[in-house]
Design an enzyme around this catalytic site. Sequence first.
Site, mmCIF file in Angstrom:
data_model
loop_
_atom_site.group_PDB
_atom_site.id
_atom_site.type_symbol
_atom_site.label_atom_id
_atom_site.label_comp_id
_atom_site.label_asym_id
_atom_site.label_seq_id
_atom_site.Cartn_x
_atom_site.Cartn_y
_atom_site.Cartn_z
ATOM 1 C CE1 TYR A 160 -0.692 -10.818 1.777
ATOM 2 C CE2 TYR A 160 -0.828 -13.154 2.304
ATOM 3 C CZ TYR A 160 -0.736 -12.137 1.375
ATOM 4 O OH TYR A 160 -0.689 -12.453 0.036
ATOM 5 C CE LYS A 187 -3.610 -10.539 -0.357
ATOM 6 N NZ LYS A 187 -3.700 -9.866 -1.668
HETATM 7 P P1 NAP Z 1 5.391 -7.733 -4.973
HETATM 8 O O1 NAP Z 1 6.343 -8.336 -5.955
HETATM 9 O O2 NAP Z 1 5.809 -7.608 -3.552
HETATM 10 O O3 NAP Z 1 4.901 -6.318 -5.541
HETATM 11 C C1 NAP Z 1 4.084 -5.544 -4.724
HETATM 12 C C2 NAP Z 1 3.480 -4.400 -5.506
HETATM 13 O O4 NAP Z 1 2.633 -3.677 -4.598
HETATM 14 C C3 NAP Z 1 4.516 -3.411 -6.015
HETATM 15 O O5 NAP Z 1 4.041 -2.831 -7.194
HETATM 16 C C4 NAP Z 1 4.549 -2.372 -4.897
HETATM 17 O O6 NAP Z 1 4.960 -1.078 -5.325
HETATM 18 C C5 NAP Z 1 3.090 -2.335 -4.481
HETATM 19 N N1 NAP Z 1 2.953 -1.889 -3.095
HETATM 20 C C6 NAP Z 1 3.540 -2.402 -1.993
HETATM 21 N N2 NAP Z 1 3.199 -1.697 -0.907
HETATM 22 C C7 NAP Z 1 2.382 -0.693 -1.333
HETATM 23 C C8 NAP Z 1 1.744 0.392 -0.708
HETATM 24 N N3 NAP Z 1 1.837 0.607 0.610
HETATM 25 N N4 NAP Z 1 1.028 1.239 -1.460
HETATM 26 C C9 NAP Z 1 0.925 1.048 -2.785
HETATM 27 N N5 NAP Z 1 1.500 0.041 -3.447
HETATM 28 C C10 NAP Z 1 2.232 -0.820 -2.732
HETATM 29 O O7 NAP Z 1 4.028 -8.560 -4.913
HETATM 30 P P2 NAP Z 1 3.549 -9.880 -5.698
HETATM 31 O O8 NAP Z 1 4.248 -11.041 -5.117
HETATM 32 O O9 NAP Z 1 3.546 -9.641 -7.155
HETATM 33 O O10 NAP Z 1 2.028 -9.963 -5.158
HETATM 34 C C11 NAP Z 1 0.973 -9.288 -5.800
HETATM 35 C C12 NAP Z 1 -0.325 -9.677 -5.121
HETATM 36 O O11 NAP Z 1 -0.478 -11.089 -5.151
HETATM 37 C C13 NAP Z 1 -0.391 -9.279 -3.642
HETATM 38 O O12 NAP Z 1 -1.688 -8.860 -3.297
HETATM 39 C C14 NAP Z 1 -0.071 -10.578 -2.920
HETATM 40 O O13 NAP Z 1 -0.676 -10.605 -1.650
HETATM 41 C C15 NAP Z 1 -0.707 -11.582 -3.853
HETATM 42 N N6 NAP Z 1 -0.143 -12.895 -3.729
HETATM 43 C C16 NAP Z 1 1.157 -13.131 -4.043
HETATM 44 C C17 NAP Z 1 1.666 -14.414 -3.893
HETATM 45 C C18 NAP Z 1 3.086 -14.747 -4.228
HETATM 46 O O14 NAP Z 1 3.471 -15.924 -3.998
HETATM 47 N N7 NAP Z 1 3.892 -13.839 -4.757
HETATM 48 C C19 NAP Z 1 0.847 -15.436 -3.425
HETATM 49 C C20 NAP Z 1 -0.464 -15.161 -3.108
HETATM 50 C C21 NAP Z 1 -0.955 -13.882 -3.268
HETATM 51 P P3 NAP Z 1 6.525 -0.602 -5.262
HETATM 52 O O15 NAP Z 1 7.212 -1.297 -6.406
HETATM 53 O O16 NAP Z 1 6.476 0.867 -5.387
HETATM 54 O O17 NAP Z 1 7.031 -1.094 -3.932
#
Ligand code: NAP
Length: 249
Positions: free
Chosen positions: A155, A159
Amino acid sequence: MNEPFDISGKTALVTGSSRGIGRAVAMALGRAGAAVIFHGASDSGALRDTVAAAQAEGMEARKIVGDLGDSVEVRRLAAESDRPDILVLNASVQSYGKIEDFDDDEFSRMVRTNLRSSFQLVRLLGPAMAEKGWGRIVSIGSVNQGHPAPRLAIYAATKAAQKNLMLTAAREWAARGVTVNTVTPGVIATDRNAKVLSDPSFAEPLRESIPAKRFGTSEDCAGIVLALCSDACSYVTGADISVDGGMSL
Ligand code: NAP
């Protein structure tokens, strides 16, 4: 309207906007006037509810479903999105393990989903933005791109590579009205980390280590993405902006 953050008349594709950070970003872009294309891996209840909520607020909203790990589906997503002005690369997959525990298949799945799809979407949608003389690409990074946590090797590497890709894209289109930036969240409470953050023995020391003494919300990430997508930030490109309560200090 002639507000600095008004993006009326623009169309935005936000990957992974069924829930979490992507949803908050997409809603913010829609509230600022953009027509929004929501996206999820599947046609889930979350995706349908999100689109319905956007439409209930009066936004022009539609959805496209597609697995970003599948290059054919990514090409279809690009084609069906019909030359958006704004692309937010938000969706990603994340799995935990020691380096020796990962196999080639998992490496490939994460690289395809997180990195190849980003390259495809930038390659397929960026040139039309440059032709129009206006475009915005924002990639959602992670603190792990610079400071990898244990057990997130693949991961973190995807990134870091994605951020690097944004730098080249920023250079290549800077003179043609297209800005390309990274927004880098710290710990944001979403479905992704709900399980680990529900364990106080893990969550409390982590929260205490963050200068702001709290985890972020998805909405905390939305304002800066909107700003980058507006004319207010037309001279900001190749930047990496942290949204982490000071975690990276
Ligand atoms: P999340 O709640 O896990 O939501 C993930 C989203 O991505 C959902 O809309 C999901 O669709 C979609 N997705 C997952 N696998 C996919 C695939 N194979 N093809 C197409 N779409 C896919 O994520 P989040 O926490 O909001 O994170 C959003 C971004 O921020 C990510 O890039 C993550 O790496 C980054 N980020 C998050 C955090 C954190 O603390 N949360 C920290 C740093 C960076 P479905 O609903 O259909 O599954």
